[in-house]
Design an enzyme around this catalytic site. Sequence first.
Site, PDB file in Angstrom:
ATOM      1  N   ASP A 101       0.913  -1.125   0.034  1.00 19.32           N
ATOM      2  CA  ASP A 101      -0.041  -0.088   0.118  1.00 19.32           C
ATOM      3  C   ASP A 101       0.975   1.170   0.209  1.00 19.32           C
ATOM      4  O   ASP A 101       1.568   1.266  -0.818  1.00 19.32           O
ATOM      5  CB  ASP A 101      -1.039  -0.054   1.311  1.00 19.32           C
ATOM      6  CG  ASP A 101      -1.810   1.097   1.163  1.00 19.32           C
ATOM      7  OD1 ASP A 101      -2.867   1.002   0.587  1.00 19.32           O
ATOM      8  OD2 ASP A 101      -1.668   2.022   1.842  1.00 19.32           O
ATOM      9  N   TYR A 202      -2.265  11.315   1.891  1.00 16.80           N
ATOM     10  CA  TYR A 202      -3.045  11.634   0.825  1.00 16.80           C
ATOM     11  C   TYR A 202      -3.227  12.959   0.475  1.00 16.80           C
ATOM     12  O   TYR A 202      -3.437  13.325  -0.737  1.00 16.80           O
ATOM     13  CB  TYR A 202      -4.525  11.154   1.127  1.00 16.80           C
ATOM     14  CG  TYR A 202      -4.482   9.711   1.157  1.00 16.80           C
ATOM     15  CD1 TYR A 202      -4.441   8.797   0.094  1.00 16.80           C
ATOM     16  CD2 TYR A 202      -4.375   8.908   2.671  1.00 16.80           C
ATOM     17  CE1 TYR A 202      -4.546   7.486   0.270  1.00 16.80           C
ATOM     18  CE2 TYR A 202      -4.410   7.368   2.572  1.00 16.80           C
ATOM     19  CZ  TYR A 202      -4.536   6.802   1.593  1.00 16.80           C
ATOM     20  OH  TYR A 202      -4.414   5.562   1.581  1.00 16.80           O
ATOM     21  N   HIS A 262      -6.937  -6.636  -0.585  1.00 17.22           N
ATOM     22  CA  HIS A 262      -5.811  -5.634  -0.707  1.00 17.22           C
ATOM     23  C   HIS A 262      -4.646  -6.017   0.380  1.00 17.22           C
ATOM     24  O   HIS A 262      -3.694  -5.889  -0.132  1.00 17.22           O
ATOM     25  CB  HIS A 262      -6.306  -4.355  -0.290  1.00 17.22           C
ATOM     26  CG  HIS A 262      -5.407  -3.061  -0.269  1.00 17.22           C
ATOM     27  ND1 HIS A 262      -4.827  -2.565  -1.347  1.00 17.22           N
ATOM     28  CD2 HIS A 262      -4.911  -2.604   1.009  1.00 17.22           C
ATOM     29  CE1 HIS A 262      -4.048  -1.579  -0.922  1.00 17.22           C
ATOM     30  NE2 HIS A 262      -3.888  -1.419   0.487  1.00 17.22           N
TER      31      HIS A 262
END
Length: 285
Positions: A101, A202, A262
């Site tokens: 990730d 982010y 994921h």
Amino acid sequence: MPTSRQIVVNGVRLHYVEAGEASGPLVVLLHGFPEFWRAWEGQIGPLARAGFRVVVPDLRGYNLSEKPPGVDAYRVGNLQEDVAALIRALGHERAHVVGHDWGGIVAWALAIRQPEVVERLVVLNAPHPAAFRRVARKPAQWRRSWYIFFFQLPWLPERFLHRFGAWALRGTNPNAYSGEDRRLYREAWDQPGAATAMINYYRAMGRAGGTQGGGRSSQVRAPTLLLWGERDVALLPELADADGLEPYVPDLRVVRFPRASHWVMRDEPVRVNNLLIGFLSGAPV
């Protein structure tokens, strides 16, 4: 049990855990959002028993590591330099780097920008920048990436993380995260400043226009293994396609996990561990 340590590198105090022989080949495991070093709990022991020196940091902003203020502190360039500085501070010129990730995004950036530091590269469910540029404009990926736009908002994403963070930790293996895991994750998220720092990854990416480092020169010299759980709800499976990546990652192997989410290293730890040990030992995949 791994040993807990603290170190100051690149001007930031990082917490990390270490296991294995100090004289073994160095493997650095990089976690993603919204985890911390414990993301690799199922891999630390097997890698250490295979003869590796295993180092697993909390990335800056996470858990017990320092949380610098401001969004710009979490740009990819700062994150990858943390890892390079950590490797050097541990007395190594090079290391095997494994990232999942956001840890995978940092691992790609490190291999691109400082190739002399990366011996072998393993990435789990994080696309190479060229693949991300190719797929990110597709409506299907935009729909899966809704949370990236949500995280650009002030304060509301922090509220969401505190209340619904455990919702993100869902995979295809119902036993992937225990009640104790979730309790420890909540403790990590509740560290002062942690929620904002984690989401600033982010926000920094948003300020950079969604880029993750590297342009047309995004070449990775290290032998690379890409592991991909195809039931990832946030990333399209085609992000792991090797087609078109030959100019960027000439020595690439891709292994797909059709039944994994994921959180592939949690969903299928035995197979992931076998692949990691074999690849990092130089065996063919």
